[in-house]
Design a protein around this motif. Structure first.
Motif, PDB file in Angstrom:
ATOM      1  N   GLU A 266       0.819  -1.208   0.000  1.00  0.00           N
ATOM      2  CA  GLU A 266       0.000   0.000   0.000  1.00  0.00           C
ATOM      3  C   GLU A 266       0.856   1.261   0.000  1.00  0.00           C
ATOM      4  O   GLU A 266       1.980   1.279   0.497  1.00  0.00           O
ATOM      5  N   TYR A 267       0.317   2.325  -0.590  1.00  0.00           N
ATOM      6  CA  TYR A 267       0.839   3.679  -0.505  1.00  0.00           C
ATOM      7  C   TYR A 267       2.297   3.790  -0.974  1.00  0.00           C
ATOM      8  O   TYR A 267       3.164   4.324  -0.294  1.00  0.00           O
ATOM      9  N   VAL A 268       2.554   3.288  -2.163  1.00  0.00           N
ATOM     10  CA  VAL A 268       3.865   3.426  -2.802  1.00  0.00           C
ATOM     11  C   VAL A 268       3.848   4.683  -3.671  1.00  0.00           C
ATOM     12  O   VAL A 268       2.915   4.891  -4.450  1.00  0.00           O
ATOM     13  N   ALA A 269       4.854   5.533  -3.531  1.00  0.00           N
ATOM     14  CA  ALA A 269       4.978   6.700  -4.399  1.00  0.00           C
ATOM     15  C   ALA A 269       5.447   6.249  -5.778  1.00  0.00           C
ATOM     16  O   ALA A 269       6.422   5.501  -5.895  1.00  0.00           O
ATOM     17  N   VAL A 270       4.736   6.701  -6.820  1.00  0.00           N
ATOM     18  CA  VAL A 270       5.027   6.307  -8.198  1.00  0.00           C
ATOM     19  C   VAL A 270       5.106   7.568  -9.047  1.00  0.00           C
ATOM     20  O   VAL A 270       4.219   8.421  -8.976  1.00  0.00           O
ATOM     21  N   GLY A 271       6.155   7.699  -9.842  1.00  0.00           N
ATOM     22  CA  GLY A 271       6.220   8.869 -10.713  1.00  0.00           C
ATOM     23  C   GLY A 271       7.557   9.028 -11.391  1.00  0.00           C
ATOM     24  O   GLY A 271       8.459   8.197 -11.263  1.00  0.00           O
ATOM     25  N   ILE A 272       7.662  10.109 -12.139  1.00  0.00           N
ATOM     26  CA  ILE A 272       8.909  10.485 -12.802  1.00  0.00           C
ATOM     27  C   ILE A 272       9.444  11.715 -12.086  1.00  0.00           C
ATOM     28  O   ILE A 272       8.819  12.782 -12.137  1.00  0.00           O
TER      29      ILE A 272
ATOM     30  N   ILE B   2       4.806  14.426 -12.684  1.00  0.00           N
ATOM     31  CA  ILE B   2       4.059  13.200 -12.949  1.00  0.00           C
ATOM     32  C   ILE B   2       4.225  12.299 -11.737  1.00  0.00           C
ATOM     33  O   ILE B   2       5.328  11.819 -11.464  1.00  0.00           O
ATOM     34  N   GLY B   3       3.160  12.090 -10.992  1.00  0.00           N
ATOM     35  CA  GLY B   3       3.290  11.250  -9.811  1.00  0.00           C
ATOM     36  C   GLY B   3       1.951  10.928  -9.191  1.00  0.00           C
ATOM     37  O   GLY B   3       0.962  11.646  -9.368  1.00  0.00           O
ATOM     38  N   THR B   4       1.916   9.821  -8.451  1.00  0.00           N
ATOM     39  CA  THR B   4       0.715   9.403  -7.737  1.00  0.00           C
ATOM     40  C   THR B   4       1.151   8.504  -6.594  1.00  0.00           C
ATOM     41  O   THR B   4       2.343   8.307  -6.350  1.00  0.00           O
ATOM     42  N   VAL B   5       0.170   7.935  -5.891  1.00  0.00           N
ATOM     43  CA  VAL B   5       0.433   7.001  -4.797  1.00  0.00           C
ATOM     44  C   VAL B   5      -0.490   5.812  -4.987  1.00  0.00           C
ATOM     45  O   VAL B   5      -1.686   5.979  -5.275  1.00  0.00           O
ATOM     46  N   SER B   6       0.037   4.596  -4.836  1.00  0.00           N
ATOM     47  CA  SER B   6      -0.812   3.409  -4.949  1.00  0.00           C
ATOM     48  C   SER B   6      -1.819   3.389  -3.800  1.00  0.00           C
ATOM     49  O   SER B   6      -1.579   3.961  -2.732  1.00  0.00           O
ATOM     50  N   ASP B   7      -2.958   2.727  -4.018  1.00  0.00           N
ATOM     51  CA  ASP B   7      -3.988   2.709  -2.986  1.00  0.00           C
ATOM     52  C   ASP B   7      -3.719   1.608  -1.955  1.00  0.00           C
ATOM     53  O   ASP B   7      -2.652   0.967  -1.961  1.00  0.00           O
ATOM     54  N   SER B   8      -4.680   1.375  -1.081  1.00  0.00           N
ATOM     55  CA  SER B   8      -4.493   0.413   0.000  1.00  0.00           C
ATOM     56  C   SER B   8      -4.371  -1.025  -0.499  1.00  0.00           C
ATOM     57  O   SER B   8      -3.961  -1.919   0.247  1.00  0.00           O
TER      58      SER B   8
END
Length: 295
Positions: free
Chosen positions: A39-45, A50-56
């Motif tokens: 859960e809640y992994v930071a993802v982006g460039i 450009i970025g988001t966070v994975s959900d639970s």
């Protein structure tokens, strides 16, 4: 509707991604080697807005320019950072699975000796009418304060205030970065995440978090930040589709946001996950309490 100072509307942590000619939406799930979701992994460039966070459930969705040659980065304090060429993910046929390797770090060792209870950082002076706002599109945004550690310090409790919260399912994270060099680089010192569930309320709420792990700060400069890591996913998707002039939708009588008081305390903010930090002269009033080693 609440009315805030225009200056702080500009600092409300709500910056949109730059327009792209051609975008592709990628969807994926992040797991460990056993297949357990993360859960809640930071993802982006980094540096590209450009970025988001994975959900639970470890699921993420992100729009990427279909011609980008940059790496997509995945970061979580409990796992080794991973980079994958964006072109590989864009070319994938359907959802992708990203596997992260767990960090195996030595346990923190507390130096024996006399200890003294201490509050490491105070709030600073309150800015009249100043409010920092995070909205459904703000996942991965961070704002906090810079502190100086002069003697070895063990963190026991982190506190902050929420003025109001109208984000269902709101989860905040606390990150602690060691700062080095000029311009500063930021290295997260945690090995376990620190999360806090914030209930929906129009009332002021004082939040206190005690880290599960032993967090020891050696002498140096640190940035302690609040991050929005999750809120109701249906609301996030709905928010994406609303034009900018119509993003004052209400839940009952409340704007869809979480609000924090602002204080005159030097710090940084990050507008999206994996973006660079930007220096600002204000913070959200984070306080850190613990014990300091005495000579």
């Amino acid at each position: 509707m609440r009315k805030y100072l225009p200056l702080f509307l500009l600092l409300a942590l709500c910056t949109g991604a730059a327009a792209q000619d051609s975008l592709k939406t990628i969807v994926g799930r992040i797991t460990d080697h056993s297949g357990q979701h993360i859960e809640y992994v930071a993802v982006g460039i980094p540096g590209r807005n450009i970025g988001t966070v994975s959900d639970s459930e470890g699921i993420f969705s992100l729009e990427l320019p279909d011609t980008t040659d940059a790496d997509l980065v995945f970061f979580h304090v409990s796992y080794k950072e991973k980079s994958i060429p964006s072109a590989e993910i864009i070319a994938a046929d359907g959802p992708v699975t990203v596997i992260l390797e767990e960090n195996r770090l030595a346990a923190a060792v507390v130096t024996p000796g006399k200890k003294k209870d201490r509050r490491l950082v105070g709030r600073g002076a309150r800015v009249p009418g100043g409010v920092a706002t995070m909205e459904p599109s703000s996942a991965g945004m961070e704002i906090g304060s810079v502190i100086e550690v002069r003697k070895e310090f063990t963190v026991r409790k982190i506190s902050f205030e929420v003025l109001r919260n109208a984000l269902p399912g709101c989860v905040l994270g606390v990150n602690i970065y060691r700062m080095e060099g000029s311009p500063a680089t930021f290295d997260n010192v945690l090995t376990k995440p620190i999360y806090c569930n914030i209930p929906v309320s129009e009332e002021k709420n004082k939040c206190q978090i005690e880290p599960e792990e032993t967090v020891i700060l050696s002498p140096g400069s640190y940035f302690i930040a609040l991050a929005l890591v999750d809120c109701d996913r249906e609301l996030q998707e709905k928010w994406k589709d609303k034009p900018s002039w119509d993003k004052d939708e209400r839940i009952g009588n409340s704007l869809t946001s979480i609000d924090f008081p602002l204080y005159l305390k030097s710090g940084y903010k990050r507008s999206k996950a994996m973006q660079d930090f930007e220096s600002i002269p204000i913070g959200t009033g984070l306080t850190v309490e613990g014990t300091e080693n005495q000579p």
